[in-house]
Every structure is written in structure tokens, then in C-alpha cells.
Design an enzyme around this catalytic site. Structure first.
Site, PDB file in Angstrom:
ATOM      1  N   LYS A 174       0.847  -1.200   0.000  1.00 47.60           N
ATOM      2  CA  LYS A 174       0.000   0.000   0.000  1.00 47.60           C
ATOM      3  C   LYS A 174       0.876   1.242   0.000  1.00 47.60           C
ATOM      4  CE  LYS A 174      -1.993   2.905   2.669  1.00 47.60           C
ATOM      5  NZ  LYS A 174      -1.859   4.094   1.809  1.00 47.60           N
ATOM      6  N   GLU A 248       9.607   0.938  10.659  1.00 44.08           N
ATOM      7  CA  GLU A 248      10.623   1.956  10.374  1.00 44.08           C
ATOM      8  C   GLU A 248       9.952   3.294  10.610  1.00 44.08           C
ATOM      9  OE1 GLU A 248      13.673   1.419   9.785  1.00 44.08           O
ATOM     10  OE2 GLU A 248      13.745  -0.663   9.158  1.00 44.08           O
ATOM     11  N   CYS A 282      13.339  10.681   7.287  1.00 47.59           N
ATOM     12  CA  CYS A 282      13.361  10.148   8.649  1.00 47.59           C
ATOM     13  C   CYS A 282      14.755  10.352   9.234  1.00 47.59           C
ATOM     14  CB  CYS A 282      13.000   8.679   8.634  1.00 47.59           C
ATOM     15  SG  CYS A 282      13.941   7.738   7.427  1.00 47.59           S
ATOM     16  N   GLU A 379      10.039  15.533  15.795  1.00 46.79           N
ATOM     17  CA  GLU A 379      10.360  15.406  14.368  1.00 46.79           C
ATOM     18  C   GLU A 379       9.519  16.420  13.583  1.00 46.79           C
ATOM     19  OE1 GLU A 379       8.861  12.003  12.038  1.00 46.79           O
ATOM     20  OE2 GLU A 379      10.893  11.760  11.275  1.00 46.79           O
TER      21      GLU A 379
HETATM   22  P1  NAD Z   1       2.140   8.159   7.906  1.00 49.01           P
HETATM   23  O1  NAD Z   1       2.359   7.314   9.107  1.00 49.01           O
HETATM   24  O2  NAD Z   1       1.113   9.226   7.975  1.00 49.01           O
HETATM   25  O3  NAD Z   1       1.700   7.230   6.660  1.00 49.01           O
HETATM   26  C1  NAD Z   1       2.462   6.102   6.289  1.00 49.01           C
HETATM   27  C2  NAD Z   1       1.552   5.111   5.566  1.00 49.01           C
HETATM   28  O4  NAD Z   1       0.584   4.612   6.501  1.00 49.01           O
HETATM   29  C3  NAD Z   1       0.753   5.724   4.410  1.00 49.01           C
HETATM   30  O5  NAD Z   1       0.694   4.789   3.355  1.00 49.01           O
HETATM   31  C4  NAD Z   1      -0.626   5.927   5.031  1.00 49.01           C
HETATM   32  O6  NAD Z   1      -1.683   5.945   4.093  1.00 49.01           O
HETATM   33  C5  NAD Z   1      -0.730   4.721   5.947  1.00 49.01           C
HETATM   34  N1  NAD Z   1      -1.697   4.856   7.041  1.00 49.01           N
HETATM   35  C6  NAD Z   1      -2.233   5.987   7.557  1.00 49.01           C
HETATM   36  N2  NAD Z   1      -3.066   5.678   8.561  1.00 49.01           N
HETATM   37  C7  NAD Z   1      -3.052   4.330   8.700  1.00 49.01           C
HETATM   38  C8  NAD Z   1      -3.681   3.417   9.593  1.00 49.01           C
HETATM   39  N3  NAD Z   1      -4.526   3.826  10.549  1.00 49.01           N
HETATM   40  N4  NAD Z   1      -3.401   2.096   9.461  1.00 49.01           N
HETATM   41  C9  NAD Z   1      -2.535   1.653   8.516  1.00 49.01           C
HETATM   42  N5  NAD Z   1      -1.919   2.483   7.632  1.00 49.01           N
HETATM   43  C10 NAD Z   1      -2.175   3.808   7.731  1.00 49.01           C
HETATM   44  O7  NAD Z   1       3.568   8.722   7.491  1.00 49.01           O
HETATM   45  P2  NAD Z   1       3.923   9.691   6.296  1.00 49.01           P
HETATM   46  O8  NAD Z   1       3.480  11.073   6.619  1.00 49.01           O
HETATM   47  O9  NAD Z   1       3.492   9.093   5.017  1.00 49.01           O
HETATM   48  O10 NAD Z   1       5.544   9.618   6.322  1.00 49.01           O
HETATM   49  C11 NAD Z   1       6.317  10.388   7.181  1.00 49.01           C
HETATM   50  C12 NAD Z   1       6.814   9.573   8.351  1.00 49.01           C
HETATM   51  O11 NAD Z   1       7.483   8.404   7.895  1.00 49.01           O
HETATM   52  C13 NAD Z   1       7.853  10.322   9.178  1.00 49.01           C
HETATM   53  O12 NAD Z   1       7.583  10.165  10.548  1.00 49.01           O
HETATM   54  C14 NAD Z   1       9.164   9.645   8.808  1.00 49.01           C
HETATM   55  O13 NAD Z   1      10.170   9.763   9.777  1.00 49.01           O
HETATM   56  C15 NAD Z   1       8.730   8.245   8.584  1.00 49.01           C
HETATM   57  N6  NAD Z   1       9.693   7.533   7.733  1.00 49.01           N
HETATM   58  C16 NAD Z   1      10.531   6.624   8.313  1.00 49.01           C
HETATM   59  C17 NAD Z   1      11.491   5.975   7.548  1.00 49.01           C
HETATM   60  C18 NAD Z   1      12.448   4.981   8.172  1.00 49.01           C
HETATM   61  O14 NAD Z   1      13.081   4.249   7.419  1.00 49.01           O
HETATM   62  N7  NAD Z   1      12.594   4.923   9.483  1.00 49.01           N
HETATM   63  C19 NAD Z   1      11.584   6.237   6.177  1.00 49.01           C
HETATM   64  C20 NAD Z   1      10.711   7.157   5.613  1.00 49.01           C
HETATM   65  C21 NAD Z   1       9.761   7.811   6.405  1.00 49.01           C
END
Ligand code: NAD
Length: 476
Positions: A174, A248, A282, A379
Site C-alpha cells: 500500500k 521503520e 526520517c 520530528e
Molecule cells: P504516515 O504514518 O502518515 O503514513 C504512512 C503510511 O501509513 C501511508 O501509506 C498511510 O496511508 C498509511 N496509514 C495511515 N493511517 C493508517 C492506519 N490507521 N493504518 C494503517 N496504515 C495507515 O507517514 P507519512 O506522513 O506518510 O511519512 C512520514 C513519516 O514516515 C515520518 O515520521 C518519517 O520519519 C517516517 N519515515 C521513516 C522511515 C524509516 O526508514 N525509518 C523512512 C521514511 C519515512
């Protein structure tokens, strides 16, 4: 309206209730729309993955390696289209979009090699006790749900897809609703390669679609990359079914600059660590710890370097930094600028949205930020750097480690022994010495503390999709 869900080897239109706008952040305008997948379509995707598992896990490792090499080649054939789409939808400068594509290609190539080595890992175990033999068998975990964010769409998905397919798992991916078109390339490639139907499924949608996948009882594992708040919900669904999960999550990483550094070189590293992908990483090194002896020389040069960056539309201008990828992220970063004003932080650069269309902010630097400031501890996910000074190595280590996150860190010093000593003392998953954001497929990716659970990349990334079985036989 785009047809964008790949289920059981077919492209289908979304039957969910959410309409997703795909935006160009440099203009702040949509350029495509799609309907999200419904809960029933998520179920169909998991069912397809379950149906495809028995045959896929019994393919030879070399057959799976050939498919992975095919993914690498086909990504290369789609090079220009994928670079342009990342520039348009993520707002990435061209050179960053190119590096992302090359990273995804390298990831598929690397896991093709590891797949080929799999038969040699299934070997006999020497036993001290007589009368028995034992052998190891590494098996795929099974059907895996993969949920990813928007900041490095090609890369984050490749880091999950390639090892999962190499291990013999079938998957439902997804992508983020912010960048739902980019990973369609993986479905198109699966089609072009004749990957058996159901091995790779893609469902697009917002939180409802993600929750339908992470709550689905037909999964054997879930691998999630994203925010801590959603990660915690995903972990709760996994715990309800006692199912393994890789997380992650976010970071608030430190860059530690000792006073034996060349100031100009240190400024380059600091700027790259906070402005690459407009700071939406991240692993952004968003907390600068600078030693007293160099701080007064470094901070004005850092301020000048940030102010000189060319910020603009990557599709029409020569830029060092593009816009933030979504309006939500732009509003979030603007909220932190307001907090900084309320907290009375000392602003050396930026701190405002740009006066033009699109979701642009200026690269920002706050100096001598108190340890309890929200900008120091939370963050932000934008080009916002906070600086503090330190006197001793011990103080630098203590301040760097004083965070609920533990993803990465950078150490800048001309003294190799000190740099290695500090690297060993930092409570994070990855440390860069005199370099920034240099990620190689052979090394691990993942964090300690609130930055997540498990590791991606390297052999650890493959193990995340494997289950260890031993077969022990009585010889008597
Ligand atoms: P997010 O958590 O809002 O969304 C991530 C994914 O989860 C999206 O596909 C979203 O549609 C889905 N999602 C949203 N609500 C959900 C739910 N209730 N159940 C299941 N899935 C759901 O994050 P974002 O804004 O897309 O990305 C930014 C975040 O990602 C930052 O905190 C960043 O640090 C982190 N990130 C971490 C890494 C790593 O490797 N550690 C890499 C990239 C980004």
C-alpha cells in the site's frame, strides 16, 4: 481518473469512497485523481497473495533472482518517466530523483544475488550430541503487507519488495496516498515480466485502506514505514493477532561537529543533512551539536549557505531544494515556525513560507535552542535545523543520545579515533563519519528506541521475511 490498483495480476479501478488527488507541490495543484481501493478490494488482494504463495515459495531461488534482475532492468528502462514523476509529485530536484531510482535498481540487483545464495544457507548443523542430525531450512514468512510513506516512494518500496520476493513471500503493497502513481511502476513491471498473478498486489488509499490491510487476518507479517502515531496503531493490530511486525519510524537525529573540522566542509555536510528532499527524511540530521571552539565561525557561514540555496520548481528551474511534498506537511512546518516565534527562538535563517504558489518554505536555522523546546525534541520533517553548542565529547554524546528517537547520527571530526569512539557511543542504528546520508544496500537500515523495530537492507533485510526451521532426525 487513473486505474491504479493491481490485484491478482489485473489492473482494476478503485471501489472505495475516498477520491485521492495527486498534486504537483510546486504549483499546489492536482494533476491526477484516483478512487481508493475498498475494504473488499484489500481483501481480494490478500486472498490473491495467499493463493499465489504455495507456487511462489516453491520456485527455485535462481528463478526468483531472475525476476528481481528483471525488476532492476525494467526500472532502468522507465528511467526518464520515473524521474519526471518523482520531480512532479514529490518536488524532488532532478539529481535527487535520479539517486532514488538508482537506489531502487541497486536494491533489486543486490537481493537477486542474495536469493541466488539461499540454497547454500540451508545446511546441516553440527551437533555435539551423538545419534542425531539436524539441518536448517530458511522459509518465507508467508503473505506480507507492506505499508509505505511518500518521501522516498520508489526506494522505500524497493527495500521491502525486493527482499520479500527474494525470500519467497507474496505481498500486498500500500503506497502513500500522497504519491500513489510512482509505485504503479512495480505493477507494470510485474506485468511485463510475467510475474505469476497474485505474487505482487498493489492497493492505493488513505488511512482506511492502510487499516484494512494492517488489520487483515490473512497476513503473516506486516512491514510498515511511516510516522510513530500510525506505527503504534499498526503494532496494536499486529499484537491483536500475535503477528510479527517491522516498523521503520521517525527520527530526530544529531550531527555532531567537533572544533577540529574544516568549517567549509562541515557546513556542506550540515546543509545536505537537513535540506536533501527538503528535509523530509526520517534520517534528517535536524539537531546540530557544534563544539564551542568552532561555533562562532561556523554558524554565520551556515546561515549564509542556507540563505544561498536555490529553492524552486524542479521541473522548470535549476534548484537545490524543491517544495514540501504536501500541503499538510507545509502547514505542519509552518506550525513549527509559529511555535518557534512563541518560544522566542533565535532565528538565523528562514523561518517562513515562501511568497509564491506551491508549498515552499525557506531553509531554516535556529541557534542556541533550549533542550526542552518542541523544535529540539519533535520530528518536524522539513528543512528546519536547530543548533546547540557543547564543550566536551562526553557532553556531545549525552546530548545526542538524549532523544526518544535513535535512527541515525553524523559525526564530523578530523580525529579518526575520536570519531570512531563517539560513533560507538551513539544510541542509533547507523552513524556516518565525515559524510551524510550515504546509504548502501549492503549495510542495515533501521533505528533504536522510538525509531522502530527491526532492520531493512543487507542480509538483515532478507531475514525480516524469513522464518527459520530446523529438521532434526534420530539416526538410530
Ligand atoms: P504516515 O504514518 O502518515 O503514513 C504512512 C503510511 O501509513 C501511508 O501509506 C498511510 O496511508 C498509511 N496509514 C495511515 N493511517 C493508517 C492506519 N490507521 N493504518 C494503517 N496504515 C495507515 O507517514 P507519512 O506522513 O506518510 O511519512 C512520514 C513519516 O514516515 C515520518 O515520521 C518519517 O520519519 C517516517 N519515515 C521513516 C522511515 C524509516 O526508514 N525509518 C523512512 C521514511 C519515512
Amino acid at each position: 481518473m487513473t486505474t491504479s490498483h493491481y490485484i491478482a495480476g489485473r489492473w482494476v479501478e478503485g471501489q472505495g469512497s475516498d477520491c485521492i488527488s495527486v498534486n504537483d507541490p510546486a504549483l499546489g495543484q492536482p494533476f491526477a485523481e484516483l478512487m481508493a481501493a475498498s475494504v473488499a478490494q484489500v481483501d481480494q488482494a490478500v486472498t490473491a497473495a495467499r493463493g499465489a504463495l504455495p507456487a511462489w515459495k516453491n520456485t527455485s531461488a535462481s528463478e526468483r533472482a531472475a525476476y528481481l534482475r528483471g525488476f532492476a532492468e525494467q526500472l532502468g528502462q522507465r528511467r526518464e518517466a520515473l524521474i519526471t514523476l518523482q520531480m512532479r509529485n514529490n518536488g524532488k530536484p532532478r539529481h535527487e530523483a535520479e539517486i532514488d531510482l538508482d537506489d531502487a535498481i541497486a536494491t533489486f540487483g543486490y537481493y537477486a544475488e542474495l536469493a541466488e545464495q539461499l540454497p547454500s544457507k540451508n545446511r546441516d548443523v553440527p551437533l555435539a550430541a551423538p545419534g542425531f542430525s539436524a539441518r536448517t531450512r530458511l522459509e518465507p514468512v508467508g503473505v506480507v503487507g507492506l505499508i509505505v510513506p511518500w518521501n522516498f516512494p520508489l526506494v522505500t518500496s524497493a527495500w521491502k519488495l525486493a527482499p520479500a520476493l527474494a525470500a519467497g513471500c507474496t505481498v500486498v503493497l500500500k503506497p502513500s496516498e500522497v504519491t500513489p502513481l510512482i509505485e504503479q511502476a512495480y505493477g507494470q513491471i510485474a506485468d511485463a515480466l510475467g510475474l505469476p498473478a497474485g505474487v505482487l498486489n498493489i492497493v492505493n488509499g488513505k488511512a482506511e485502506t492502510g487499516a484494512a490491510l494492517s488489520n487483515h487476518n490473512g497476513l503473516d507479517k506486516l512491514s510498515f514505514t511511516g510516522s510513530n502515531s500510525v506505527g503504534s496503531q499498526v503494532m496494536r493490530s499486529a499484537s491483536a493477532q500475535c503477528r510479527p511486525v517491522t516498523l521503520e519510524l521517525g527520527g530526530k537525529s544529531a550531527i555532531v561537529v567537533f572544533d577540529d573540522c574544516d568549517v567549509g566542509q562541515a557546513v556542506e555536510w550540515i546543509v545536505a543533512g537537513i535540506t536533501w528532499n527538503a528535509g523530509q527524511m526520517c534520517s534528517a540530521t535536524s539537531r546540530l551539536l557544534v563544539q564551542d571552539g568552532i561555533a562562532d565561525a561556523l554558524l554565520p557561514r551556515l546561515q549564509a549557505a542556507l540563505e544561498q540555496l536555490r529553492v524552486g520548481n524542479p521541473l522548470t528551474e535549476e534548484v537545490d531544494m524543491g517544495p514540501l511534498t504536501s500541503q499538510a506537511q507545509w502547514l505542519k512546518v509552518a506550525g513549527y515556525f509559529a511555535t518557534a516565534r512563541e518560544e522566542g527562538l533565535q532565528r538565523l535563517a528562514g523561518g517562513k513560507a515562501l511568497d509564491r504558489d506551491g508549498w515552499f518554505v525557506s531553509p531554516t536555522l535556529y541557534a542556541d535552542v533550549p533542550k526542552d523546546s518542541r523544535l529540539w525534541t519533535e520530528e518536524i520533517f522539513g528543512p528546519v535545523l536547530c543548533a546547540r553548542r557543547f564543550a566536551t565529547e562526553e557532553q556531545a554524546i549525552a546530548e545526542a543520545n538524549d532523544s526518544r528517537f535513535g535512527l541515525v547520527a553524523t559525526v564530523c571530526s578530523a580525529d579518526p579515533e575520536r570519531a570512531e569512539r563517539v560513533a560507538d557511543a551513539l544510541e542509533v542504528g547507523h552513524v556516518w563519519i565525515n559524510s551524510v546520508q550515504a546509504v548502501f544496500v549492503e549495510t542495515s537500515w533501521g533505528g533504536t528506541k522510538g525509531s522502530g523495530i527491526g532492520r531493512e537492507l543487507g542480509p538483515w533485510g532478507l531475514s525480516a521475511y524469513q522464518s527459520v526451521k530446523h529438521v532434526t532426525r534420530c539416526l538410530g
